[in-house]
Design a protein around this motif. Structure first.
Motif, mmCIF file in Angstrom:
data_model
loop_
_atom_site.group_PDB
_atom_site.id
_atom_site.type_symbol
_atom_site.label_atom_id
_atom_site.label_comp_id
_atom_site.label_asym_id
_atom_site.label_seq_id
_atom_site.Cartn_x
_atom_site.Cartn_y
_atom_site.Cartn_z
ATOM 1 N N ALA A 1 -3.766 5.335 7.739
ATOM 2 C CA ALA A 1 -4.712 6.480 7.476
ATOM 3 C C ALA A 1 -4.047 7.960 8.003
ATOM 4 C CB ALA A 1 -5.754 6.401 8.525
ATOM 5 N N ASP B 1 -2.118 8.926 4.975
ATOM 6 C CA ASP B 1 -2.590 8.896 3.736
ATOM 7 C C ASP B 1 -2.572 7.874 2.997
ATOM 8 O OD1 ASP B 1 -3.940 11.467 4.601
ATOM 9 O OD2 ASP B 1 -2.467 12.690 3.686
ATOM 10 N N VAL B 2 -2.289 6.514 3.482
ATOM 11 C CA VAL B 2 -2.074 5.479 2.499
ATOM 12 C C VAL B 2 -3.444 4.824 2.286
ATOM 13 C CG1 VAL B 2 -0.982 3.372 2.554
ATOM 14 C CG2 VAL B 2 0.246 5.201 3.064
ATOM 15 N N VAL B 3 -4.209 4.787 3.350
ATOM 16 C CA VAL B 3 -5.611 4.091 3.571
ATOM 17 C C VAL B 3 -6.685 5.042 3.516
ATOM 18 C CG1 VAL B 3 -5.779 3.908 5.829
ATOM 19 C CG2 VAL B 3 -7.009 2.384 4.485
ATOM 20 N N SER B 4 -7.807 4.655 2.773
ATOM 21 C CA SER B 4 -8.823 5.495 2.534
ATOM 22 C C SER B 4 -10.141 4.663 2.997
ATOM 23 C CB SER B 4 -9.154 5.858 1.152
ATOM 24 O OG SER B 4 -8.228 6.923 0.553
ATOM 25 N N SER C 1 -4.555 6.206 -3.152
ATOM 26 C CA SER C 1 -4.597 5.403 -2.147
ATOM 27 C C SER C 1 -4.219 3.939 -2.420
ATOM 28 C CB SER C 1 -6.188 5.114 -1.564
ATOM 29 O OG SER C 1 -6.557 6.682 -1.227
ATOM 30 N N ALA D 1 0.724 -1.036 0.088
ATOM 31 C CA ALA D 1 -0.035 -0.098 -0.028
ATOM 32 C C ALA D 1 0.885 1.316 0.150
ATOM 33 C CB ALA D 1 -0.950 -0.166 1.468
ATOM 34 N N TYR E 1 -14.104 4.320 2.984
ATOM 35 C CA TYR E 1 -15.519 4.440 2.316
ATOM 36 C C TYR E 1 -16.696 3.785 2.552
ATOM 37 C CZ TYR E 1 -12.019 6.125 -1.190
ATOM 38 O OH TYR E 1 -11.041 6.901 -1.915
ATOM 39 N N ASP F 1 -8.495 4.727 -8.194
ATOM 40 C CA ASP F 1 -7.748 5.568 -7.565
ATOM 41 C C ASP F 1 -7.534 4.778 -6.274
ATOM 42 O OD1 ASP F 1 -8.502 7.854 -8.858
ATOM 43 O OD2 ASP F 1 -10.253 8.505 -7.660
ATOM 44 N N VAL F 2 -7.604 3.273 -6.030
ATOM 45 C CA VAL F 2 -7.363 2.422 -5.227
ATOM 46 C C VAL F 2 -6.609 1.420 -5.721
ATOM 47 C CG1 VAL F 2 -8.144 1.211 -3.285
ATOM 48 C CG2 VAL F 2 -9.261 3.414 -3.713
ATOM 49 N N ALA G 1 -8.217 0.605 0.371
ATOM 50 C CA ALA G 1 -9.579 1.282 0.860
ATOM 51 C C ALA G 1 -10.136 0.184 1.669
ATOM 52 C CB ALA G 1 -10.382 1.494 -0.367
ATOM 53 N N VAL H 1 1.069 4.143 -3.185
ATOM 54 C CA VAL H 1 1.146 5.806 -2.840
ATOM 55 C C VAL H 1 2.381 6.543 -3.179
ATOM 56 C CG1 VAL H 1 0.416 7.415 -1.359
ATOM 57 C CG2 VAL H 1 -0.852 5.433 -1.181
#
Length: 442
Positions: free
Chosen positions: A263, A266-269, A211, A200, A271, A284-285, A214, A204
């Protein structure tokens, strides 16, 4: 394989309720009795024509379309049973709301298709009727044709209150194009969370996608993805007798700390179910955890090469646990004639015809009760990272006891989100969740 996530195959059936939207249902039904949900079902058979109503999550087309396909006029001509489908106007949540309204009005449907995670709700509320007398009285039904692990999903106090129509499992979907752009080998996906973090971060850092990973939290009501990871690490959300919450469990704490660190960088999002798919299909992921039943959606929606692999476990040596999601059918009527009609419909749905229809509808992304239907799509199952041994170890998702189960999940989810989105200390967030939710246990 035995999970330590308090998912025992035999659960107490008492005056408990597991979904907050039907809390009033428990208050109305526990300890009381009306004609629609009291006493022991007789299981008496009849050859007389009968019409039964089945409440359905009509917006969940991959669940209801196969039922429409097999419970046809031909089925009625052959069995004498007519099935009238009652639309809930929504998904499983809408079904639960309709059951509550029908219970209050004293007009429960004969049966309903529900989330398998909610079977306990209706057992604990004293509404679900056991299928065992009907199964035992039917000489043409052979339980040996059913997958044993799935047949056990709806068993409480040695009685079968729910029969699964489908069971899906959590897999890891990943974008092979993003992997290549990041310098990762798409033929060697991460198998542990250590490897997952490295992949991950590389996605990035390389700019291959905004990301790397996710995770869905916002509308995952039973925290299915979290449950699987924690169970695989031998974790528990409650103690063995289900009298206390154990949110300080090392497996849960480790997972939240892992996600919080990613998080923060800013590596994991995070949703909900809609936006996670949109982000993934936009490219985007790089990696998502999702249901096997979504495989057809991925095949139709992805404009890139995607791959499927088993979801990573926290540490080397962890046994991957498959806590299954999916749909089940429960029976509410205690009228012997109508029970027999419900059983005729259920037998069709869980037999070869229904099983084949569900496998075809969901592209092999589910396991069904009928062994022959599963055998016919063994290659599709294998492509979705499932082995025959995995099926034998399937277990239903854990559900908290009592009338406030969904509220407990919400408290836990909110505190985890506070750790991931607001920087709250993970250990403190889980301690606060345990304090707030503990009072909601029966």
């Amino acid at each position: 394989m035995t999970s330590h996530l308090s998912i025992g195959r035999r659960r107490r059936a008492g005056c408990r309720l597991g979904v907050i939207t039907v809390a009033a249902l428990l208050a109305a039904s526990c300890g009381g009795g009306d004609d629609s949900a009291s006493g022991e079902p007789s299981g008496a058979a009849t050859d007389a024509p009968v019409t039964v109503d089945v409440l359905i999550p009509d917006t969940s087309t991959n669940i209801v379309n196969p039922a429409f396909e097999v419970l046809t006029p031909e089925f009625t001509d052959r069995t004498g049973t007519t099935v009238e489908f009652v639309n809930s106007g929504g998904d499983y949540g809408a079904v639960e709301e309709r059951i509550l309204a029908a219970r209050v009005a004293g007009d429960l449907p004969d049966a309903a298709i529900i989330s398998s995670a909610s079977i306990r709700t209706y057992v604990d509320a004293g509404l679900a009727q056991p299928f065992d007398p009907l199964m035992e009285a039917d000489a043409s039904y052979d339980p040996a044709t059913a997958e044993p692990a799935l047949l056990d999903f709806g068993v409480y106090d040695d009685q079968t209150f729910g029969l699964p129509l489908t069971a899906s499992w959590v897999v890891m979907y990943y974008n092979a194009d993003v992997f290549r752009a990041a310098g990762l080998d798409p033929d060697d996906p991460p198998a542990t969370f250590t490897e997952l973090e490295a992949a991950a971060r590389q996605i990035v850092d390389s700019g291959a996608a905004p990301s790397g990973l996710a995770f869905r939290f916002a509308d995952d009501p039973n925290m299915w993805r979290l449950q699987n990871v924690v169970a695989s690490a031998g974790g528990a959300l409650m103690n063995d007798d289900q009298s206390e919450l154990t949110f300080d469990d090392p497996a849960l704490t480790g997972l939240v700390e892992f996600l919080a660190e990613l998080a923060a960088d800013d590596v994991v999002s995070l949703y909900d179910s809609t936006s996670i798919g949109e982000a993934y299909f936009r490219g985007d992921v790089g990696i998502v955890f999702d249901a096997s039943s979504s495989a057809r959606t991925h095949a139709e929606g992805a404009a890139f090469e995607y791959r499927i692999a088993p979801y990573p476990v926290l540490d080397d040596g962890d046994d991957r646990v498959l806590l299954a999601g999916g749909a089940s059918i429960v029976m509410f009527t205690d009228d012997p004639v109508r029970q027999q009609g419900v059983w005729e419909a259920v037998r069709e749905l869980i037999g070869p015809a229904g099983g084949t229809a569900y496998e075809e509808e969901q592209g092999g992304g589910v396991v069904v009760l009928d062994k022959s239907a599963n055998a016919a799509v063994a290659d599709e199952h294998a492509a979705l990272a499932l082995t025959a041994g995995d099926v034998a170890d399937f277990a239903p998702m854990f559900q908290f006891p009592g009338r406030s189960a969904q509220e407990i999940w919400s408290i836990l989810g909110d505190e985890i989100l506070a750790a991931l989105q607001s920087g709250k200390d993970p250990a403190q967030a889980l301690a606060d969740a345990e304090d707030a939710a503990g009072s909601l246990l029966p």
